[in-house]
Design an enzyme around this catalytic site. Sequence first.
Site, short mmCIF file in Angstrom:
data_model
loop_
_atom_site.label_atom_id
_atom_site.label_comp_id
_atom_site.label_asym_id
_atom_site.label_seq_id
_atom_site.Cartn_x
_atom_site.Cartn_y
_atom_site.Cartn_z
N CYS A 111 50.19 65.02 19.92
CA CYS A 111 49.74 64.10 20.98
C CYS A 111 50.16 62.70 20.56
O CYS A 111 49.32 61.88 20.19
CB CYS A 111 48.24 64.20 21.17
SG CYS A 111 47.60 65.90 21.30
N ALA A 112 51.45 62.40 20.61
CA ALA A 112 52.03 61.35 19.80
C ALA A 112 52.01 59.95 20.40
O ALA A 112 52.03 58.97 19.66
CB ALA A 112 53.47 61.72 19.43
N ALA A 113 52.03 59.80 21.73
CA ALA A 113 52.14 58.45 22.31
C ALA A 113 50.92 57.62 21.93
O ALA A 113 49.81 58.14 21.84
CB ALA A 113 52.27 58.56 23.83
N GLY A 115 52.91 56.24 19.48
CA GLY A 115 53.85 56.44 18.39
C GLY A 115 53.42 55.98 17.01
O GLY A 115 54.21 56.06 16.06
N GLY A 116 52.19 55.52 16.86
CA GLY A 116 51.74 55.02 15.57
C GLY A 116 51.82 56.05 14.45
O GLY A 116 52.37 55.79 13.38
N LYS A 117 51.28 57.22 14.70
CA LYS A 117 51.27 58.24 13.65
C LYS A 117 52.66 58.86 13.46
O LYS A 117 53.01 59.26 12.35
CB LYS A 117 50.21 59.29 13.96
CG LYS A 117 48.79 58.73 13.86
CD LYS A 117 47.74 59.77 14.16
CE LYS A 117 46.35 59.15 13.98
NZ LYS A 117 46.10 58.02 14.92
N GLU A 134 54.73 64.30 23.48
CA GLU A 134 53.76 63.75 24.43
C GLU A 134 53.90 64.49 25.75
O GLU A 134 55.00 64.61 26.29
CB GLU A 134 54.00 62.26 24.64
CG GLU A 134 53.13 61.63 25.70
CD GLU A 134 51.64 61.82 25.45
OE1 GLU A 134 50.93 62.20 26.40
OE2 GLU A 134 51.19 61.60 24.31
N ASP A 178 46.12 64.18 16.99
CA ASP A 178 45.29 63.02 17.28
C ASP A 178 44.83 63.19 18.73
O ASP A 178 45.46 62.70 19.66
CB ASP A 178 46.11 61.74 17.09
CG ASP A 178 45.25 60.49 17.20
OD1 ASP A 178 44.12 60.50 16.69
OD2 ASP A 178 45.72 59.50 17.79
N CYS A 231 39.53 58.93 18.01
CA CYS A 231 38.98 57.57 17.96
C CYS A 231 37.63 57.59 18.68
O CYS A 231 37.31 56.70 19.46
CB CYS A 231 39.94 56.55 18.56
SG CYS A 231 40.50 56.95 20.23
#
Length: 454
Positions: A111-113, A115-117, A134, A178, A231
């Site tokens: 669940c990448a957007a 892109g931080g991780k 994503e 994430d 989060c």
Amino acid sequence: MIEHLPPELITSLQNITGFHEERFKEVHRSDELVTSIRINPKKISGEQFDAYAAIPWNPYGYYLPQRPMFTLDPLLHAGAYYVQEAASQFLWEVLRQNYQRSAPVTALDLCAAPGGKSTLLSTYFTNGLVVANEVIKSRAAVLEENITKWGNMNVVVTNNDPQQFQRLEGFFDVMVVDAPCSGSGLFRRDNEALEEWSISNVELCRKRQQRILQDAYTCLKKEGMLIYSTCSYSPAENEEMVDYILQHFNVQPVRIAVDKDWNITETISEAKQGYGYRFFPYAVRSEGFFVAAFLKNDGTVFTDSIKGNVAAATTKETAEINKWISYARPVCFFKIKDTILAMDAAQMQALSAIRSNLYVKKAGVEIGEIKNKGLVPAHALAVSEILNHELPSVEVSKEVALDFLSRQEITLENIKPGWTVIQYNSLPLGWIKVLPARVNNYYPVEWRILMKTK
């Protein structure tokens, strides 16, 4: 400043280790916000951040004394750093305690957007491959932009539903989930998250998290690592999800050694005694975050040897491209329609398997297209790690850099005609083409700064 927090959230946290109600309410009433970044070590040195407080669990993470106008900083657009919560950067420490950086790991950020991780993973695994996925098309476009600006070649961006990863059974060594969540950990900087929060939304998110894990679990190979994070503060999305994972999958919990001075709270799930790590903003300089890790006991290792589903660049095309790049390891050039791309040669077989089973938006570095007069370079090449820095370039002021990033006309004097890299603080921002009477700006129109810069 938040005067009133949802009472249902406060009630749900009463029995959580490390929760202090009054301190929790006080920090949300405060106007103080924490700003942190993670620098790109291939583009910028940490020495210039010596005056800033370092994030202790990430060697490239720093706290800023105040939040600047990031949009108007050319270094952000050059991929010199990523604006990321300090707590999210704890992923580095989880990896450090379990993997050598040089390990040839294939990692999935499911669940990448935005892109931080994914950018963190691509920096950590120097010999690995990162698949950044994503499911939402518009968010996948943002993910592709941020991955491109970061510049690492070892990333593939996909736009698929988690269920489609079942086609790659036993393929990944690491899977980061994430998970989409209710967002209570972001209340201090996101009023919309506070307005939308409800017990029913927490339950909806929990069911979505369970579905995502059920759908994608099989793509993690035996002895692979699942890293789950949110989060959110809600136990239903955190400790209860740890119990769900331990009850429904053949995995074992991974305990992370945490320095006591970091003030990260280790929690133990009620039913299965799994480990979780909470970041409370009154104890840690960050927003709210939760992470847990697991090792997979069952499953297989992907064995299909899929090859040859990419068209290689011709010898003539390769000779032209080699003038534009510089890279220490072997690189393969391949074509999708008329566009030539580059990937580390060691990752080509994995890329073939991915392209055979998933929708790929981006793979490696886009080099450009060969026309009659040679290569028309792609923007991705300019900001990538493989750019030949001996190519013609011009250093510009911040004002000119912002004009370029806004895709305005720029004027430069005494510059030789031809393709030229435009740089700010010695970092490439993109391409211009110098002609006898004008300078053509080739910054991607869809990425241009729309904010007023003057």
